[in-house]
Structures are given as C-alpha cells and as structure tokens.
Write a protein that holds these residues in place. Structure first.
Motif, PDB file in Angstrom:
ATOM      1  N   VAL A 138      31.546 -12.717  22.725  1.00 47.40           N
ATOM      2  CA  VAL A 138      30.820 -12.458  21.490  1.00 47.40           C
ATOM      3  C   VAL A 138      30.767 -13.752  20.693  1.00 47.40           C
ATOM      4  CG1 VAL A 138      30.689 -11.096  19.369  1.00 47.40           C
ATOM      5  CG2 VAL A 138      31.608 -10.068  21.456  1.00 47.40           C
ATOM      6  N   LEU A 139      29.567 -14.147  20.295  1.00 45.10           N
ATOM      7  CA  LEU A 139      29.368 -15.373  19.534  1.00 45.10           C
ATOM      8  C   LEU A 139      29.025 -14.999  18.105  1.00 45.10           C
ATOM      9  CD1 LEU A 139      29.516 -18.360  20.349  1.00 45.10           C
ATOM     10  CD2 LEU A 139      27.022 -18.357  20.549  1.00 45.10           C
ATOM     11  N   MET A 140      29.782 -15.534  17.127  1.00 43.38           N
ATOM     12  CA  MET A 140      29.624 -15.159  15.729  1.00 43.38           C
ATOM     13  C   MET A 140      29.477 -16.384  14.852  1.00 43.38           C
ATOM     14  SD  MET A 140      29.919 -11.790  15.715  1.00 43.38           S
ATOM     15  CE  MET A 140      30.088 -11.551  13.950  1.00 43.38           C
ATOM     16  N   LEU A 141      28.848 -16.171  13.685  1.00 41.16           N
ATOM     17  CA  LEU A 141      28.722 -17.203  12.661  1.00 41.16           C
ATOM     18  C   LEU A 141      29.056 -16.603  11.312  1.00 41.16           C
ATOM     19  CD1 LEU A 141      25.980 -19.862  12.170  1.00 41.16           C
ATOM     20  CD2 LEU A 141      26.432 -18.279  10.301  1.00 41.16           C
ATOM     21  N   SER A 142      29.757 -17.373  10.467  1.00 44.76           N
ATOM     22  CA  SER A 142      30.096 -16.899   9.136  1.00 44.76           C
ATOM     23  C   SER A 142      30.261 -18.086   8.197  1.00 44.76           C
ATOM     24  CB  SER A 142      31.376 -16.066   9.158  1.00 44.76           C
ATOM     25  OG  SER A 142      31.747 -15.681   7.849  1.00 44.76           O
ATOM     26  N   THR A 143      29.896 -17.873   6.944  1.00 41.17           N
ATOM     27  CA  THR A 143      30.101 -18.898   5.918  1.00 41.17           C
ATOM     28  C   THR A 143      31.171 -18.482   4.915  1.00 41.17           C
ATOM     29  OG1 THR A 143      28.337 -17.956   4.533  1.00 41.17           O
ATOM     30  CG2 THR A 143      27.713 -19.676   6.104  1.00 41.17           C
ATOM     31  N   CYS A 144      31.840 -17.343   5.166  1.00 40.98           N
ATOM     32  CA  CYS A 144      32.857 -16.866   4.224  1.00 40.98           C
ATOM     33  C   CYS A 144      34.158 -16.472   4.910  1.00 40.98           C
ATOM     34  CB  CYS A 144      32.327 -15.683   3.424  1.00 40.98           C
ATOM     35  SG  CYS A 144      31.863 -14.264   4.432  1.00 40.98           S
ATOM     36  N   GLN A 145      34.225 -16.563   6.233  1.00 37.27           N
ATOM     37  CA  GLN A 145      35.426 -16.200   6.971  1.00 37.27           C
ATOM     38  C   GLN A 145      35.870 -17.379   7.834  1.00 37.27           C
ATOM     39  OE1 GLN A 145      37.152 -13.481   6.693  1.00 37.27           O
ATOM     40  NE2 GLN A 145      35.770 -12.054   5.663  1.00 37.27           N
ATOM     41  N   GLY A 146      37.180 -17.492   8.005  1.00 38.53           N
ATOM     42  CA  GLY A 146      37.719 -18.528   8.860  1.00 38.53           C
ATOM     43  C   GLY A 146      38.027 -17.980  10.242  1.00 38.53           C
ATOM     44  N   ASN A 147      39.112 -18.487  10.825  1.00 38.57           N
ATOM     45  CA  ASN A 147      39.497 -18.063  12.173  1.00 38.57           C
ATOM     46  C   ASN A 147      40.656 -17.080  12.154  1.00 38.57           C
ATOM     47  OD1 ASN A 147      41.393 -19.830  11.262  1.00 38.57           O
ATOM     48  ND2 ASN A 147      41.574 -20.996  13.165  1.00 38.57           N
ATOM     49  N   GLY A 148      40.861 -16.392  11.022  1.00 35.15           N
ATOM     50  CA  GLY A 148      41.971 -15.460  10.897  1.00 35.15           C
ATOM     51  C   GLY A 148      41.766 -14.206  11.740  1.00 35.15           C
ATOM     52  N   MET A 149      42.898 -13.557  12.088  1.00 39.18           N
ATOM     53  CA  MET A 149      42.884 -12.328  12.873  1.00 39.18           C
ATOM     54  C   MET A 149      43.467 -11.202  12.027  1.00 39.18           C
ATOM     55  SD  MET A 149      41.678 -13.413  15.864  1.00 39.18           S
ATOM     56  CE  MET A 149      42.145 -12.197  17.093  1.00 39.18           C
TER      57      MET A 149
END
Length: 317
Positions: A138-149
């Motif tokens: 799954v390929l995702m893009l975000s401008t408000c989220q980091g790499n957190g789980m």
C-alpha cells in the motif's frame, strides 16, 4: 456513477463496473456521509495551473473549504505530490493512497521490497510518502502524519499495528462509501432518455434527502429514526396526505382517505384483501375462489377501517 444508456457526449464507459454506461458525478463528503459538494463530469473540465485534472477536481470541489486548516482524504486517482504542495500552500492537509506511476514519487519508496508488517517512509517539505505491506503493498501520502504506528487490533491478531496514515485514511474515506450506500436505498431512478432528469432525481433523492436525514438525526439524537421512516414522513409532509380532501368527487367525505395499514411489531407490512374485490369475486363463485383471486393490499380507509385498493376506494368514496 448514474446509469444512463442513451446518447450523450460525456457518457462514460467502464467495463469493470456493473453498470458499464454511466454519467460520472464527483462528490465531496464528510466522514458521516453528508454530501458537501458535487460536480458532473462533462468530458473536458478546466485544469488549474501546476495540477492535473484529478487534482483540479479536488480543488474545485473544496474551494470554499481551503485556508481553514482542514484535511482532505482522497483515493489513488486524485492523490499526487503537486496536489499536496498546492493544498499545503492553501493551509490545507492531504492524506490519501497513491498510484506507483504518479510523477515525482521517490523511487526508493516505490521500489522497496517489504515483508508483511514492514514499512518504508521518506519525508521532505512536510510531505510523507509511505509504503506498507499487509496482504499487499500500500502506497500512501500525507502532509499531516509521520511514520508513527498505532494499535489496530483484530480478532485474529489482537496485537496488530498499522501506520497512522492508514488509520486516518480509513476514518475519512468511509464518508463516500456511506453516501453511496445510503443513496442506493429506496432509489427513485427510472428509465429515461433525458439525462438531466436522471441526474436531478439522483441528486434530490440520493443526496438532498440523505443529507436532510443525517442533519435530522444529528439535531434530534433522541429520535434517531430510520431512513425509510424519514422519507415516508417527508412525503406525508410535502403532499399532506392526512389533510387531503376529495370534494371534487361526488359522494366523498372529508373524513375518508386512503392510509397505510398499521405495521406489525417488527416493522413489516400488514396486508389484507381488498374489501370490494373480495365481495365481487365471492358473488361470482364462492368464498374459496374469492380468497385465491382477491389481491392483497397494504392500504385501508381511515374512516371505514376496511382494506381498499386504489381503484375500489375511488369508486366507492
């Protein structure tokens, strides 16, 4: 997608859909399914500078929501790096799935080989591009989220975790699915060769009425009525069935009008044999013949408390 098989310049053909010939409508929805804005695809939509056509659709639909610190959730047809930059400059965040053939994507992320549960992230200029492997990549893009789980427990895996970008996307993307699901119930669409009639009916019955129902349940949380019940009450209010008079017909009393027979305790329809039709069939032969041949209806006279079909009610009242 609104089913339409007539001749139309901007009619769409999609062999992968159940209805292959359709009129395409873009919708902007809130997470609870409220349709905030819509746009009919006319075949040659104008584009905004630095953006492709899908990105221009997003900006056009949400123009009045920009510069307010909101978050747009988009699927892989709309999401792109230029759209993220444009929205970020307008004080708006973007989160969505990506297609791997989109321009300006980091090749290291796109080509990363991952095992199930692994992720690969790259960030630049407040834009995060993530690849995560679950059942598939799954390929995702975000401008408000980091790499957190975060925890996303299931029955099979109580300790399962997912990236925050995935959880944010699933939470917001459900709005368009709910809207399509609610508008598919009690559809008013009929066959027609006039395309704008079908579009108007779909927008009124599929969007406006559903929006009204959602607003009603939000403002009246104690009632929380079903969609069918809301539609029935709305129609009674519009056409004023209870106050309808038939003085133009001789021999008609204002106290007599056709109404639905009270439903059963579980909400299902209660049907009875038409009183007049039954008597006519009984006179012709016998009661067994009348019981088999008389049609059952769910309407009765308010004053007589006897079941009538529409034809017999008009003839006897």
């Amino acid at each position: 997608m609104i089913l339409f098989r007539g001749r139309l310049q901007f009619r769409q053909y999609n062999p992968g859909k159940t209805n292959k010939y359709d009129i395409k409508v873009y919708k902007l929805c809130t997470p609870n399914g409220f349709v905030w804005n819509f746009k009919i695809y006319c075949g040659n939509d104008p584009t905004i500078e630095t953006l492709d056509k899908p990105g221009s659709v997003v900006v056009t639909l949400g123009e009045k929501l920009l510069n307010e610190g909101r978050l747009f959730i988009t699927d892989n047809w709309y999401t792109s790096i230029p759209l993220a930059i444009y929205l970020k400059n307008r004080n708006t965040d973007l989160c969505g799935t990506l297609r791997k053939n989109k321009k300006f994507l980091p090749k290291d992320v796109v080509n990363a080989k991952l095992k199930r549960g692994e992720s690969f992230v790259m960030q630049a200029n407040n834009i995060t591009v993530l690849k995560w492997c679950d059942k598939r990549d799954v390929l995702m893009l975000s401008t408000c989220q980091g790499n957190g789980m975060a925890q996303a427990a299931t029955r099979r895996d109580p300790e399962k975790t997912k990236p925050n970008i995935i959880l944010e996307y699933n939470k917001g993307k459900q709005g368009i699915d709910i809207s399509d699901q609610m508008s598919s119930y009690y559809s008013c669409l009929r066959k027609s060769l006039i395309w704008y009639k079908k579009v108007a009916i779909e927008l009124i019955a599929g969007s406006v009425i559903v929006n009204s129902w959602l607003i009603f349940n939000e403002l009246c949380p104690g009632k929380n009525i079903r969609q069918l019940e809301f539609v029935e009450q709305l129609l009674h209010q519009i056409f004023q069935f209870e106050n309808k008079t038939t003085d133009s017909q001789p021999g008609t009393s204002n106290n007599h009008f056709l109404q639905e027979i009270p439903r059963k305790a579980d909400g299902t329809l209660r049907r009875k044999r038409c009183h007049v039709c039954y008597n006519k069939n009984k006179e012709d032969r016998d009661s067994d013949f009348a019981a088999k041949r008389t049609k059952q209806v769910s309407t009765e006279c308010s004053a007589c408390q006897k079941a009538y079909c529409l034809k017999c009610f008009n003839e006897n009242h």
